[in-house]
Structures are given as C-alpha cells and as structure tokens.
Scaffold this motif. Structure first.
Motif, PDB file in Angstrom:
ATOM      1  N   GLY A 319       0.758  -1.249   0.000  1.00 30.10           N
ATOM      2  CA  GLY A 319       0.000   0.000   0.000  1.00 30.10           C
ATOM      3  C   GLY A 319       0.784   1.292   0.000  1.00 30.10           C
ATOM      4  N   ALA A 320       2.145   1.239  -0.123  1.00 33.15           N
ATOM      5  CA  ALA A 320       2.891   2.500  -0.149  1.00 33.15           C
ATOM      6  C   ALA A 320       2.633   3.228  -1.462  1.00 33.15           C
ATOM      7  N   THR A 321       2.373   4.526  -1.366  1.00 33.88           N
ATOM      8  CA  THR A 321       2.216   5.320  -2.588  1.00 33.88           C
ATOM      9  C   THR A 321       3.606   5.746  -3.068  1.00 33.88           C
ATOM     10  N   LYS A 322       3.652   6.286  -4.281  1.00 35.55           N
ATOM     11  CA  LYS A 322       4.922   6.816  -4.807  1.00 35.55           C
ATOM     12  C   LYS A 322       5.476   7.883  -3.869  1.00 35.55           C
ATOM     13  N   THR A 323       4.574   8.745  -3.391  1.00 38.67           N
ATOM     14  CA  THR A 323       5.000   9.827  -2.500  1.00 38.67           C
ATOM     15  C   THR A 323       5.656   9.270  -1.241  1.00 38.67           C
ATOM     16  N   ALA A 324       5.061   8.191  -0.707  1.00 41.04           N
ATOM     17  CA  ALA A 324       5.606   7.618   0.526  1.00 41.04           C
ATOM     18  C   ALA A 324       7.020   7.103   0.290  1.00 41.04           C
ATOM     19  N   ILE A 325       7.231   6.411  -0.848  1.00 41.26           N
ATOM     20  CA  ILE A 325       8.571   5.884  -1.160  1.00 41.26           C
ATOM     21  C   ILE A 325       9.542   7.044  -1.387  1.00 41.26           C
ATOM     22  N   LEU A 326       9.079   8.050  -2.135  1.00 40.19           N
ATOM     23  CA  LEU A 326       9.911   9.229  -2.412  1.00 40.19           C
ATOM     24  C   LEU A 326      10.373   9.869  -1.107  1.00 40.19           C
ATOM     25  N   ALA A 393      10.710   5.769  -6.311  1.00 43.95           N
ATOM     26  CA  ALA A 393       9.254   5.916  -6.327  1.00 43.95           C
ATOM     27  C   ALA A 393       8.650   5.378  -7.623  1.00 43.95           C
ATOM     28  N   GLN A 394       9.406   5.479  -8.726  1.00 41.96           N
ATOM     29  CA  GLN A 394       8.863   5.092 -10.032  1.00 41.96           C
ATOM     30  C   GLN A 394       8.886   3.588 -10.273  1.00 41.96           C
ATOM     31  N   LYS A 395       9.529   2.829  -9.389  1.00 39.08           N
ATOM     32  CA  LYS A 395       9.663   1.389  -9.652  1.00 39.08           C
ATOM     33  C   LYS A 395       8.301   0.712  -9.741  1.00 39.08           C
ATOM     34  N   ASP A 396       8.213  -0.219 -10.706  1.00 40.55           N
ATOM     35  CA  ASP A 396       6.971  -0.968 -10.875  1.00 40.55           C
ATOM     36  C   ASP A 396       6.903  -2.045  -9.794  1.00 40.55           C
TER      37      ASP A 396
ATOM     38  N   ASP B  76      -2.245   5.766  -9.725  1.00 42.08           N
ATOM     39  CA  ASP B  76      -1.424   4.843  -8.944  1.00 42.08           C
ATOM     40  C   ASP B  76      -1.663   5.048  -7.450  1.00 42.08           C
ATOM     41  N   LYS B  77      -1.848   6.309  -7.087  1.00 38.13           N
ATOM     42  CA  LYS B  77      -2.041   6.653  -5.687  1.00 38.13           C
ATOM     43  C   LYS B  77      -3.333   6.016  -5.151  1.00 38.13           C
TER      44      LYS B  77
END
Lengths: 404, 223
Positions: A319-326, A393-396, B76-77
């Motif tokens: 459930g991590a969003t891109k923002t969270a990983i970033l 963050a962009q990783k699939d 995606d979010k």
C-alpha cells in the motif's frame, strides 16, 4: 509520519555504518570550511567596525584623490592622486577651521625614515601633526609628560609605548633625544596604548608624533599633507559638516573634486564591501566540496535504491504510494546532510574558539552563519537526493517484487 | 455482496511483440468465499492475481471491487490506497523486510493504511495478530532468526493488520515443509471461518481441495 521516515532512515544508517560515515565526511568537510570562513569574515568585520567606531563617529577624514564611497570605485580618478601629498594644502586646513560646527582640525604629514636612539634604530610611523591631534583623534591620548602646543615649532616628540619598549627598555625616555634624518628631537611626552585591539591598533603603538612644521622641514621644506582629521562638534552634524567642507574645498581647488571626505560610516562601508567580496569568493571555493559531497551522496543513494528494489516492491504491494517511497528515500538523503551540517557547525565552533584563543581575531558564529550551514546542508540533501528518490518511487511493484 | 467481479478481462503485455496472457476472464468472488485459483505454471494465474490484487491493470474488460469499478485511468495513488485498505498479500517467498523485527514487519502496511496515525493501537493489534498465529515469543526476532513456517505466519499477521476484506495468498505453502504448510493452511481456513474472503493461488491439489471452490486457469482462460 515524518518521525516514521526518520526512524526508518536512522535504522538504515545503522545497518550501513561505513557508508554513512563516508557520506557524512564529505558534508562535514564542506560545511566546516564554509561556516569557518564566513565566521572569520564576520569576526574581521566586527573587529574593524569596533575600530572605526573607536575613532569616534563625529570624525571625518579628508584624503587626497577621489573615492566614490557609495561603490568604493576609483575608476574615475587618477590613481596617482591617492598617494599624492600635494593636493591638500595648509590653505585647505585654514578653510576647514573656519567651517561652522567643526571643533578640531589636525593635518597629518607622514615622514619616511628611521628613528635612532644612541646605537638602537627603529622604524616606527613618523607623523607630523598639530598639537591638538589627541583632541581630534581620540584613540590616542597622552600618558605622561606633555603634548606640544598647537603650532609648536620646537624639535620635540611624543612617542608610543611600543617604540619606548624598542628603544629605551626600562629607562624613562622623557628628556632623552632621538634622531630622525640627522635632526635631533627631545622627547617630551608618551602616549597611551591606542584604544584598539592588538589586531588593528598596533601601528598606533609604534609611533612618533612631531610638530607639523618639523615634519615639513624633514620633508625638504615641502608641505606634504597625507590626510586631515576633522572632528565635528556632534556626530549629528557630520553630514552637514561634510557638505560644507566639500563645497569650500572645491572652491579652493578651482571646482575640482580631487579629494575625498570619508565619514566613519563610509570607511566601514568600504571595508565591509571588501570583506564581503573576499568571504564570498573563498566560501564559494569551499562550497565546491559540498557539491562533491552531494554527488557522493547521490551515487550512494542510487546504489541503495537498487539494493532495496525488493523492499520497495514489498512496500508498494502493501500500500505504499509513490510519494511515501519518495519521502522515505529523500528523508534518508536529507537527514544525512543535515547531520553532517550539524557536526560541521559544531566543528567550526571549536575551530572558532581555537582561533580566538591563539590569534587576535575572534570569528563570530552568528545566527545567519548557523542558518547558512543548516540551510545549505539541507538543500544539498534535497538536491542530490531527489533523483535517486524519484527512481525509487517510479519502480513498478510487480517487477520490484521479482527482483532478487 | 460481490467482492470481486471480473467481466471479459484480458491482459496483453505489449513490447516489441505483443504477448496476450489472459483472455475473456469472467470471475465473481462473493464476500466470505474461500477459493483456490489453480493452474500450471505459465497459465497466467500470477497475472490474474496481480490484477485482482490491484498491482496491475487489465488491458480489456472491466473489474469491480466491492461493486465499484476499477477504471483504467485510476491513479497509482488511488490503487495504492485501495491495496493498503482492502487487500492483504501473502507471498510464496514471504517477502519480509530483513532489517525489521517480526513486529515491525507486521506494522509496515499500517504506516500506509487508513490507521497510519494511531501508532500505539496499531502496535497492540500487531501483537494480537502475532499472538493469534502463535508467535508471541518471536515479536522481536528478525526474519533470519525465524523458520520458514514462522516467517509465513508473520506474513499472514502482516496481511491482517489493516483489516482487509480480501487475503490474497500466492502459493503460501510453496516454500514450506508439509507440516508448516498444514499449519499455514489451517490458519487461513480459520480466517475464512471468521469471515475473511480468501483467494489462494496454487498448483497443489491438497491445498486446492481444502477450499470451497476451485477455479482452473489454463492457457490464459478459465476452464
């Protein structure tokens, strides 16, 4: 939430101690260098500003040559004028004495040469001044004996404490004779240590004051005024006094402005400009090490992101969003540079303490130096951390989960 | 209520050549079901799991989760938030984070889920879930200090932390000995009894036969 990223980042540092230390080192060196240099510059400015204020804020100095005091530029003037001694004349001194709100005027004539007492020779500053010098130039004062009268013509001298030490040791110099250019002068008085620190005041300690007319005689009967010190009745009048002196001197000089009237504020401004330029230049060179450190961090962050591909996949799956990983990776990069910044700042405090202990200079670590150190180190983290963090963050998630 | 509804779902991997993997999948999973998706390797069952698990998007057809359509242009979010709230994953290779303790691993989804602000209540629930899978004595152990069966039980506790509707288990017993496999299966059966919807992807007949319904996938189609 941020707390969570910070604990994650600290855990990651703990698991990669060597890597973290090396990364820190780059930032520490950069921040220490920049903050130390800036604080040295600030210390120097503080010192000079104290000195100039020590001269008295109601003091004006008139020098040969035209300096544009707003920019410090001397472009429009013949540089020879600044070392000339025949621009300002005794007529000018008389004119200034007539100006309203002027309380003291003292022309200064420098004499080249050595001073000899019996077998001992010294090279102090030799200044021909009028007897009211101590009233105009307050950082010097009489300690013992007498000062010569305003228009004294006798071959007498008042000397500073450093010269006393060099020439006389523990003997009382009053009444003794010294020789300047084969002319004998009787010492009638001693001046105090100047009211300045060691750094800026030492030249006024190694000093000989002689009557102005004697200086003219030593300069082969040529009146050579290198500057005129003027004291206004009150510091509130300084600007009006400057303007009236300017217009009357221009009349004396056929309308040409080939002299400069410097107030203490002008001098301070000129010096600040110079120190600011020097500090900026040197700090910019030091800042290169911050850029190098930043690139090192970017390099390691890219490696870290690749190593932790699987982790990124797992986090995204749950459930991590891109923002969270970033944010997780950006926090890691920024935290390391911020830590480096804090350590660098602490080091430059220590260096500053050492410098002020072992030298007359006292570096000033001001709020703006602290803000600079922390601001710069945080920015380095963000600038060099953002790209690796974006790659993370962009990783699939599916491919990242398959990564071994 | 229909938890999952796939209508004519297809998936083509596009690249220099297009590889179709799934064709016209129609599948409905009711709330509270316990089903197995079975098929040989290369049959497309992993891709189907990724689509059901919102890790991947279909290239044709429609998919509904809790009767709401998952559209192709969903961000995606949005999908990440849905995964955090609605789906608990259990993987064949456990996929625990090696640096974190069992307890911290269970807590990872909670930092992205709807209850991310209630750290203390999350911690209590994580302890409760680890207790329910019999790992009270292993809270602070790192994954490399745990046996395979224990790791998978930690992973199940992790899947439960955000209280999802659906547990999606991809070959959950594939890397385990038969005894540990039985334990994991009985935990999943137990969760089904408590009302969770469970989908197990497997090619193991004993596992499949423990479920209420077996969906057979072959060559990208449901048979």
């Amino acid at each position: 939430m941020i707390i969570h990223y910070v604990t994650e980042a600290l855990l990651s540092f703990w698991n990669n101690k060597v890597r973290t230390t090396l990364n820190l080192l780059g930032v520490i060196i950069g921040v220490t260098a920049v903050t130390t240099l800036v604080s040295l510059g600030d210390g120097l400015k503080q010192e000079v500003s104290n000195m100039i204020e020590g001269f008295g804020t109601n003091v004006l100095t008139i020098v040969n040559g035209n300096i544009d005091t707003t920019t410090g530029s001397t472009q429009n003037a013949n540089p020879a004028n600044f070392v000339a001694t025949d621009i300002l004349s005794l007529d000018d001194v008389a004119t200034i004495e007539q100006t309203p709100d002027v309380s003291q005027v003292s022309p200064v004539s420098l004499v080249p040469g050595k001073v000899t007492y019996r077998e001992t020779t010294a090279t102090p500053i030799i200044m021909g001044v009028t007897g009211n010098m101590f009233d105009a130039f307050e950082i010097l004062s009489l300690k013992e004996g007498d000062m010569f009268a305003k228009n004294d013509n006798r071959a007498v001298a008042v000397i500073g404490p450093k010269l006393v030490e060099t020439l006389f040791g523990s003997t009382n110099p009053i009444g003794e004779s010294i020789t300047i250019k084969d002319q004998s002068f009787t010492i009638i008085g001693l001046s105090h240590e100047p009211k300045l620190s060691d750094l800026t005041g030492s030249e006024f300690s190694n000093l000989v004051l002689i009557p102005f007319s004697q200086a003219t005689k030593l300069n082969s009967e040529k009146v050579a005024i290198s500057r005129i010190i003027v004291k206004a009745t009150d510091s509130a009048n300084v600007n009006t006094v400057r303007d009236s002196i300017k217009s009357s001197l221009m009349a004396n000089h056929d309308g040409e402005e080939d002299f400069s009237i410097l107030t203490q504020k002008d001098l301070l401004g000129l010096f600040d400009d110079f120190v600011n330029l020097a500090t900026t230049l040197v700090s910019a060179i030091a800042a290169i090490s911050l850029v190098v450190g930043g690139i090192g961090i970017m390099n390691i962050m890219l490696v870290t992101v690749t190593e932790r591909t699987k982790e990124i996949g797992i986090r995204k799956a749950v459930g991590a969003t891109k923002t969270a990983i970033l944010l997780q990776f950006l926090t890691e990069a920024t935290l390391i540079t911020l830590m480096g910044g804090l350590i660098g700042l602490a080091l430059s405090f220590v260096i500053g303490m050492a410098v002020s202990y072992y030298s007359p200079l006292s570096p000033v670590i001001s709020v703006h130096v602290i803000a600079l150190a922390l601001g710069v180190s945080t920015s380095v983290g963000i600038i060099f951390g953002i790209w690796p963090a974006m790659r993370a963050a962009q990783k699939d998630p599916i491919e990242a989960l398959r990564y071994e | 209520m229909k938890l999952i509804e796939l209508s004519n779902v297809g998936k083509v991997f596009s690249g220099t050549i297009n590889v179709p993997v799934l064709f016209d999948i129609n599948l409905t999973v009711e709330q509270g079901e316990f089903i197995a998706i079975k098929g040989p390797s290369g049959s497309g069952k992993s891709t189907l799991m990724n689509i059901i698990g919102l890790l991947d998007r279909p290239t044709s057809g429609t998919m509904k989760l809790e009767e709401k359509e998952i559209t192709l242009d969903m961000s995606d979010k949005m999908l990440a938030h849905l995964r955090a709230a609605k789906i608990g994953f259990v993987f064949q290779s456990f996929n625990l984070l090696p640096r974190l303790s069992a307890l911290e691993n269970v807590l990872v989804p909670s930092t992205y889920g709807p209850t991310k602000k209630n750290t203390s209540s999350n911690k209590k629930r994580a302890e409760k879930f680890l207790e329910s899978v019999g790992l009270t004595h292993r809270l602070n152990h790192k994954p490399n200090e745990l046996s395979g069966g224990e790791k998978q039980r930690v992973a199940i506790a992790r899947a439960l932390i955000n209280d999802p509707d659906l547990i999606l288990a991809d070959e959950p017993t594939g890397n385990l000995d038969s005894k540990s496999g039985q334990e994991v299966l009985s935990i999943l059966t137990d969760l089904h009894r408590k009302g969770k919807t469970i989908i197990i992807i497997t090619h193991d007949n004993t596992i499949a036969s423990a479920t209420n319904r077996v969906v057979l996938v072959k060559d990208g189609r449901i048979e």
